[in-house]
Design a protein around this motif. Structure first.
Motif, PDB file in Angstrom:
ATOM      1  N   PHE A   1     -12.696   4.033  12.086  1.00 30.33           N
ATOM      2  CA  PHE A   1     -12.613   5.361  12.700  1.00 30.33           C
ATOM      3  C   PHE A   1     -13.677   5.429  13.793  1.00 30.33           C
ATOM      4  O   PHE A   1     -14.875   5.415  13.497  1.00 30.33           O
ATOM      5  CB  PHE A   1     -12.853   6.453  11.659  1.00 30.33           C
TER       6      PHE A   1
ATOM      7  N   ARG B   1      -3.584   4.022  -4.666  1.00 27.12           N
ATOM      8  CA  ARG B   1      -4.389   3.462  -3.583  1.00 27.12           C
ATOM      9  C   ARG B   1      -5.876   3.418  -3.926  1.00 27.12           C
ATOM     10  O   ARG B   1      -6.651   2.768  -3.236  1.00 27.12           O
ATOM     11  CB  ARG B   1      -4.164   4.261  -2.296  1.00 27.12           C
TER      12      ARG B   1
ATOM     13  N   GLU C   1     -13.135  11.585  -0.574  1.00 27.27           N
ATOM     14  CA  GLU C   1     -12.130  11.628  -1.633  1.00 27.27           C
ATOM     15  C   GLU C   1     -12.703  11.382  -3.032  1.00 27.27           C
ATOM     16  O   GLU C   1     -11.985  10.989  -3.929  1.00 27.27           O
ATOM     17  CB  GLU C   1     -11.012  10.606  -1.353  1.00 27.27           C
TER      18      GLU C   1
ATOM     19  N   VAL D   1       0.831  -1.220   0.000  1.00 27.90           N
ATOM     20  CA  VAL D   1       0.000   0.000   0.000  1.00 27.90           C
ATOM     21  C   VAL D   1       0.860   1.263   0.000  1.00 27.90           C
ATOM     22  O   VAL D   1       0.356   2.359  -0.234  1.00 27.90           O
ATOM     23  CB  VAL D   1      -0.946   0.013   1.226  1.00 27.90           C
TER      24      VAL D   1
ATOM     25  N   LYS E   1     -14.252   6.949   2.028  1.00 26.06           N
ATOM     26  CA  LYS E   1     -13.491   7.370   0.836  1.00 26.06           C
ATOM     27  C   LYS E   1     -14.405   8.052  -0.184  1.00 26.06           C
ATOM     28  O   LYS E   1     -14.016   9.014  -0.840  1.00 26.06           O
ATOM     29  CB  LYS E   1     -12.789   6.171   0.218  1.00 26.06           C
TER      30      LYS E   1
ATOM     31  N   ALA F   1      -9.310  -1.344  12.451  1.00 30.56           N
ATOM     32  CA  ALA F   1      -8.901   0.071  12.379  1.00 30.56           C
ATOM     33  C   ALA F   1     -10.036   0.976  11.898  1.00 30.56           C
ATOM     34  O   ALA F   1      -9.833   1.877  11.083  1.00 30.56           O
ATOM     35  CB  ALA F   1      -7.661   0.248  11.498  1.00 30.56           C
TER      36      ALA F   1
ATOM     37  N   ARG G   1     -15.670  -1.313   4.209  1.00 32.27           N
ATOM     38  CA  ARG G   1     -15.020  -0.024   3.953  1.00 32.27           C
ATOM     39  C   ARG G   1     -13.966  -0.162   2.852  1.00 32.27           C
ATOM     40  O   ARG G   1     -13.838   0.717   1.994  1.00 32.27           O
ATOM     41  CB  ARG G   1     -14.357   0.489   5.243  1.00 32.27           C
TER      42      ARG G   1
ATOM     43  N   LEU H   1       2.588   2.285   2.703  1.00 40.42           N
ATOM     44  CA  LEU H   1       2.664   2.878   4.042  1.00 40.42           C
ATOM     45  C   LEU H   1       4.103   2.793   4.553  1.00 40.42           C
ATOM     46  O   LEU H   1       4.511   3.561   5.414  1.00 40.42           O
ATOM     47  CB  LEU H   1       1.718   2.156   5.008  1.00 40.42           C
TER      48      LEU H   1
ATOM     49  N   ASN I   1      -2.893   4.842   9.553  1.00 38.69           N
ATOM     50  CA  ASN I   1      -2.542   4.061   8.367  1.00 38.69           C
ATOM     51  C   ASN I   1      -3.774   3.807   7.501  1.00 38.69           C
ATOM     52  O   ASN I   1      -3.696   3.829   6.279  1.00 38.69           O
ATOM     53  CB  ASN I   1      -1.924   2.724   8.782  1.00 38.69           C
ATOM     54  N   ALA I   2      -4.907   3.548   8.167  1.00 35.44           N
ATOM     55  CA  ALA I   2      -6.141   3.314   7.413  1.00 35.44           C
ATOM     56  C   ALA I   2      -6.511   4.557   6.605  1.00 35.44           C
ATOM     57  O   ALA I   2      -6.912   4.466   5.444  1.00 35.44           O
ATOM     58  CB  ALA I   2      -7.275   2.928   8.358  1.00 35.44           C
ATOM     59  N   LEU I   3      -6.345   5.729   7.223  1.00 36.93           N
ATOM     60  CA  LEU I   3      -6.621   6.994   6.505  1.00 36.93           C
ATOM     61  C   LEU I   3      -5.758   7.085   5.252  1.00 36.93           C
ATOM     62  O   LEU I   3      -6.251   7.374   4.161  1.00 36.93           O
ATOM     63  CB  LEU I   3      -6.277   8.183   7.396  1.00 36.93           C
ATOM     64  N   ARG I   4      -4.454   6.819   5.434  1.00 40.26           N
ATOM     65  CA  ARG I   4      -3.542   6.903   4.291  1.00 40.26           C
ATOM     66  C   ARG I   4      -3.922   5.884   3.231  1.00 40.26           C
ATOM     67  O   ARG I   4      -3.916   6.187   2.035  1.00 40.26           O
ATOM     68  CB  ARG I   4      -2.101   6.693   4.747  1.00 40.26           C
ATOM     69  N   ALA I   5      -4.248   4.667   3.674  1.00 37.70           N
ATOM     70  CA  ALA I   5      -4.615   3.627   2.711  1.00 37.70           C
ATOM     71  C   ALA I   5      -5.885   4.009   1.950  1.00 37.70           C
ATOM     72  O   ALA I   5      -6.086   3.593   0.818  1.00 37.70           O
ATOM     73  CB  ALA I   5      -4.812   2.298   3.431  1.00 37.70           C
ATOM     74  N   LEU I   6      -6.743   4.817   2.582  1.00 33.78           N
ATOM     75  CA  LEU I   6      -7.975   5.242   1.910  1.00 33.78           C
ATOM     76  C   LEU I   6      -7.756   6.508   1.089  1.00 33.78           C
ATOM     77  O   LEU I   6      -8.699   7.117   0.590  1.00 33.78           O
ATOM     78  CB  LEU I   6      -9.078   5.468   2.943  1.00 33.78           C
ATOM     79  N   GLY I   7      -6.497   6.923   0.986  1.00 31.23           N
ATOM     80  CA  GLY I   7      -6.187   8.045   0.108  1.00 31.23           C
ATOM     81  C   GLY I   7      -6.276   9.413   0.756  1.00 31.23           C
ATOM     82  O   GLY I   7      -6.344  10.424   0.070  1.00 31.23           O
ATOM     83  N   THR I   8      -6.290   9.468   2.105  1.00 29.38           N
ATOM     84  CA  THR I   8      -6.361  10.754   2.781  1.00 29.38           C
ATOM     85  C   THR I   8      -5.014  11.074   3.418  1.00 29.38           C
ATOM     86  O   THR I   8      -4.419  10.211   4.050  1.00 29.38           O
ATOM     87  CB  THR I   8      -7.432  10.702   3.889  1.00 29.38           C
ATOM     88  N   ASP I   9      -4.568  12.309   3.259  1.00 29.19           N
ATOM     89  CA  ASP I   9      -3.342  12.747   3.900  1.00 29.19           C
ATOM     90  C   ASP I   9      -3.676  13.134   5.349  1.00 29.19           C
ATOM     91  O   ASP I   9      -4.436  14.084   5.558  1.00 29.19           O
ATOM     92  CB  ASP I   9      -2.788  13.944   3.109  1.00 29.19           C
TER      93      ASP I   9
ATOM     94  N   MET J   1      -1.420   8.237  -3.706  1.00 28.30           N
ATOM     95  CA  MET J   1      -2.855   8.372  -3.451  1.00 28.30           C
ATOM     96  C   MET J   1      -3.668   7.837  -4.641  1.00 28.30           C
ATOM     97  O   MET J   1      -4.726   7.269  -4.477  1.00 28.30           O
ATOM     98  CB  MET J   1      -3.222   9.833  -3.181  1.00 28.30           C
TER      99      MET J   1
ATOM    100  N   TYR K   1     -10.480  20.073   4.338  1.00 27.98           N
ATOM    101  CA  TYR K   1     -11.619  19.309   4.877  1.00 27.98           C
ATOM    102  C   TYR K   1     -12.428  20.268   5.751  1.00 27.98           C
ATOM    103  O   TYR K   1     -12.200  20.356   6.961  1.00 27.98           O
ATOM    104  CB  TYR K   1     -11.114  18.117   5.681  1.00 27.98           C
TER     105      TYR K   1
ATOM    106  N   ARG L   1      -3.433  16.873   6.282  1.00 33.52           N
ATOM    107  CA  ARG L   1      -4.547  17.710   5.816  1.00 33.52           C
ATOM    108  C   ARG L   1      -5.813  17.486   6.637  1.00 33.52           C
ATOM    109  O   ARG L   1      -6.534  18.418   6.971  1.00 33.52           O
ATOM    110  CB  ARG L   1      -4.905  17.333   4.383  1.00 33.52           C
ATOM    111  N   LYS L   2      -6.069  16.238   6.924  1.00 29.51           N
ATOM    112  CA  LYS L   2      -7.333  15.868   7.559  1.00 29.51           C
ATOM    113  C   LYS L   2      -7.323  16.164   9.064  1.00 29.51           C
ATOM    114  O   LYS L   2      -8.314  16.608   9.618  1.00 29.51           O
ATOM    115  CB  LYS L   2      -7.558  14.371   7.317  1.00 29.51           C
TER     116      LYS L   2
ATOM    117  N   PHE M   1      -7.431  -3.813   7.840  1.00 25.03           N
ATOM    118  CA  PHE M   1      -6.384  -3.843   8.849  1.00 25.03           C
ATOM    119  C   PHE M   1      -6.694  -4.838   9.961  1.00 25.03           C
ATOM    120  O   PHE M   1      -7.851  -5.175  10.204  1.00 25.03           O
ATOM    121  CB  PHE M   1      -6.219  -2.442   9.459  1.00 25.03           C
TER     122      PHE M   1
ATOM    123  N   THR N   1      -3.951   2.347  16.956  1.00 23.20           N
ATOM    124  CA  THR N   1      -4.977   1.416  16.459  1.00 23.20           C
ATOM    125  C   THR N   1      -4.987   1.378  14.922  1.00 23.20           C
ATOM    126  O   THR N   1      -5.948   0.893  14.322  1.00 23.20           O
ATOM    127  CB  THR N   1      -6.385   1.810  16.949  1.00 23.20           C
ATOM    128  N   ASP N   2      -3.918   1.891  14.300  1.00 29.10           N
ATOM    129  CA  ASP N   2      -3.768   1.819  12.844  1.00 29.10           C
ATOM    130  C   ASP N   2      -4.746   2.700  12.068  1.00 29.10           C
ATOM    131  O   ASP N   2      -4.858   2.592  10.855  1.00 29.10           O
ATOM    132  CB  ASP N   2      -3.934   0.369  12.341  1.00 29.10           C
ATOM    133  N   GLN N   3      -5.464   3.580  12.766  1.00 22.94           N
ATOM    134  CA  GLN N   3      -6.440   4.417  12.050  1.00 22.94           C
ATOM    135  C   GLN N   3      -5.748   5.416  11.127  1.00 22.94           C
ATOM    136  O   GLN N   3      -6.281   5.786  10.085  1.00 22.94           O
ATOM    137  CB  GLN N   3      -7.339   5.164  13.033  1.00 22.94           C
TER     138      GLN N   3
END
Lengths: 281, 254
Positions: free
Chosen positions: A110, A97, A126, A68, A122, A108, A170, A70, B123-131, A94, B33, B134-135, A104, B119-121
């Motif tokens: 939110f 991805r 996005e 990914v 997303k 993970a 998700r 990361l 990383n989850a944000l990044r994986a979903l394409g969010t910086d 981005m 955002y 910024r967020k 995860f 809790t990897d959230q």
């Protein structure tokens, strides 16, 4: 083109083979003095499954994070849909991805957002989709994983299995063609784990998603490899897979940063390697 | 040993500066955002109002009480207003608001971002394409930078009112004398100083909270540690930055 300068993806295309969606080419990674991966290579074809097994700390999850973007590898190259990603900036990543979904460990989710907001994250944040379209897609996805009554719940109100399923929802909401699952069934009871396995199988066979599964739950690994989802009059059914279909799921065993086994379910079961035998027993 | 410590310290500073660089780029370039930005203005600004009002009020009141008795020795009780307004506006308003924000906002940000990291959230944000910058960072920095001065003005006002209550009801000085004295001692430079400081203090508190939160590691214990570190670092930073700013502003304005 000179074969030496060809990427693995171009090489596959040149040979007339179906282009892999994912290629790891001699990828190495170390954290300080600890070597996690040593020149690990594998390819994933569209619609196929790669199941990565290994003991805790063997670098399985790290591999997904590398795919990914990361994490960045110390050496080697990574291609996603033919594009080299290990040299990309975060901004360029981005775009890549958009076609990669990741589930995860522990979900993970939110925890300040509801189930629906998590699933549609997303699409809301996005993409240019309208709110109505997003709501429709979220309902569709939640229906697919059988959680349509949970739209307005908060993640803290869900059980472990439900959280994983929402995490899968998700990751699939934006229709990526590759899904990466990090220990999607670890810590779940066998019945719930099977439900999660079936979601993975359905996504692979019905939506034609290529998957990489990282796990140390052998039962779930074999279940996913040896079952297939078919659509019939009564809806979607999961049944024992044909030999041909089972061959599309390939196992990969990691030990001390190296791949110590690569092959299908039958070959893994028949292996005489003492380490594999201990792992399988 | 010392070498190791120095290296670690330099690395921390470098990473802190890098985060600020990324934040600045994100603020300049967008996209934004907006939903998160508004939410942070509400949480950091409105959410801190109660604690700032209470702190301001009691500080103004105790200031009047203490200085009233001291000034009595020189027969200067009617000058209480001068002392209250000058101390509140120049120094105590910005610093105490800063300290309260460090405790409330700095810790909250570090805890929230820290638990998202472990809790990897993130990383989850990044994986979903969010910086994540910024967020998560940009909205907090904007809110901290712009709301700290507003909260400081509120603290100053309430503090002066607290001083007025004590002066009139306890020290028996007439209202008119108090209010004249409050405005008499105020120079425009003082007001500027009191207004410029909180922008910097708010910025420092929030960036320290974000930085320490995003670097949290080691599960829930790590989040706890990050929270404590954020409060301690932000509080010390408030006092230190206040001193440096005072020095600089004195040179520039007076």
């Amino acid at each position: 083109m000179d074969t030496l300068t060809q990427s693995p993806v171009q090489a596959a295309a040149a040979q007339g083979v179906e282009a892999p969606v994912l290629v790891l080419d001699k990828v190495s990674l170390a954290f300080d003095d600890k070597v996690v991966l040593r020149e690990v290579s594998f390819t994933l074809l569209p619609g196929h499954t790669k199941i990565i097994l290994g003991a805790s700390g063997s670098g399985k999850s790290v591999m997904l994070k590398l795919i990914v973007g990361l994490l960045k590898p110390d050496g080697g190259s990574i291609y996603v849909n033919g594009e080299r990603t290990d040299t990309m900036s975060e901004r360029e990543l981005m775009k890549v991805r958009a076609d990669l979904g990741m589930v995860f460990q522990e979900g993970a989710l939110f925890d300040s957002l509801t189930v629906a907001e998590n699933v549609g994250y997303k699409l809301y944040e996005e993409s240019d989709m309208s709110e109505d379209q997003v709501r429709q897609r979220v309902e569709e996805v939640l229906g697919f994983i059988g959680l349509h009554d949970f739209t307005d719940r908060m993640p803290s109100e869900l059980s472990g299995g439900q959280r994983r399923r929402v995490a899968i929802a998700r990751a699939m909401a934006f229709k990526p063609r590759i899904l990466l699952y990090d220990e999607a069934t670890t810590g779940l009871d066998p019945i719930t784990a099977t439900t999660v396995d079936e979601e993975i199988i359905k996504l692979r066979d019905i939506e034609n998603v290529s998957s990489v599964l990282v796990t140390h739950q052998l039962r779930d690994a074999f279940y996913t490899a040896t079952h297939e989802a078919v659509r019939d009059t009564g809806g979607i059914r999961v049944q024992a897979a044909s030999d041909e279909k089972s061959d599309e799921a390939e196992f990969l065993m990691l030990r001390d940063g190296l791949i110590c086994f690569e092959g299908n379910a039958a070959e893994l079961r028949a292996s005489k390697d003492p380490y594999l035998k201990t792992f399988l027993s | 040993m010392i070498q190791h410590w120095l290296k670690a310290a330099v690395l921390e500073v470098q990473e802190y500066v890098r985060l600020q660089g990324a934040t600045m780029r994100a603020i300049v370039r967008g996209p934004y955002y907006w939903h998160d930005i508004i939410e942070q203005f509400d949480q950091i600004g409105l959410g801190s109002l109660t604690v700032v009002v209470l702190t301001g009020f009691f500080t103004g009141a105790v200031l009047a009480l203490q200085s009233g008795f001291t000034l009595d020795q020189f027969g200067a009780r009617p000058f209480v207003g001068r002392l209250v307004s000058a101390s509140m506006i120049k120094e105590l308003g910005p610093v105490l608001t800063g300290l309260m924000l460090a405790g409330r906002v700095g810790s909250g940000i570090a805890a929230e971002l820290g638990s998202m990291v472990v809790t990897d959230q993130i990383n989850a944000l990044r994986a979903l394409g969010t910086d994540p910058v910024r967020k998560l960072v940009v909205p907090r920095v904007m809110a901290g930078f712009l709301m700290a001065p507003v909260l400081t003005v509120v603290a100053d006002t309430v503090g002066i009112i607290g001083g007025w209550l004590i002066t009139t009801f306890q020290l028996r000085v007439s209202s008119g004398v108090y209010w004249t004295s409050v405005t008499e001692a105020l120079y425009i430079e003082d007001v500027w100083m009191g207004l410029i400081k909180p922008f910097f203090l708010g910025y420092v508190i929030v960036t320290v909270g974000c930085y320490i939160g995003l670097r949290a590691k080691g599960g829930t214990q790590g989040v706890g540690r990050a929270t404590t570190n954020a409060v301690v670092t932000a509080s010390v930073a408030v006092i230190a930055v206040d001193f440096i700013l005072t020095r600089v502003l004195f040179t520039l304005m007076y």
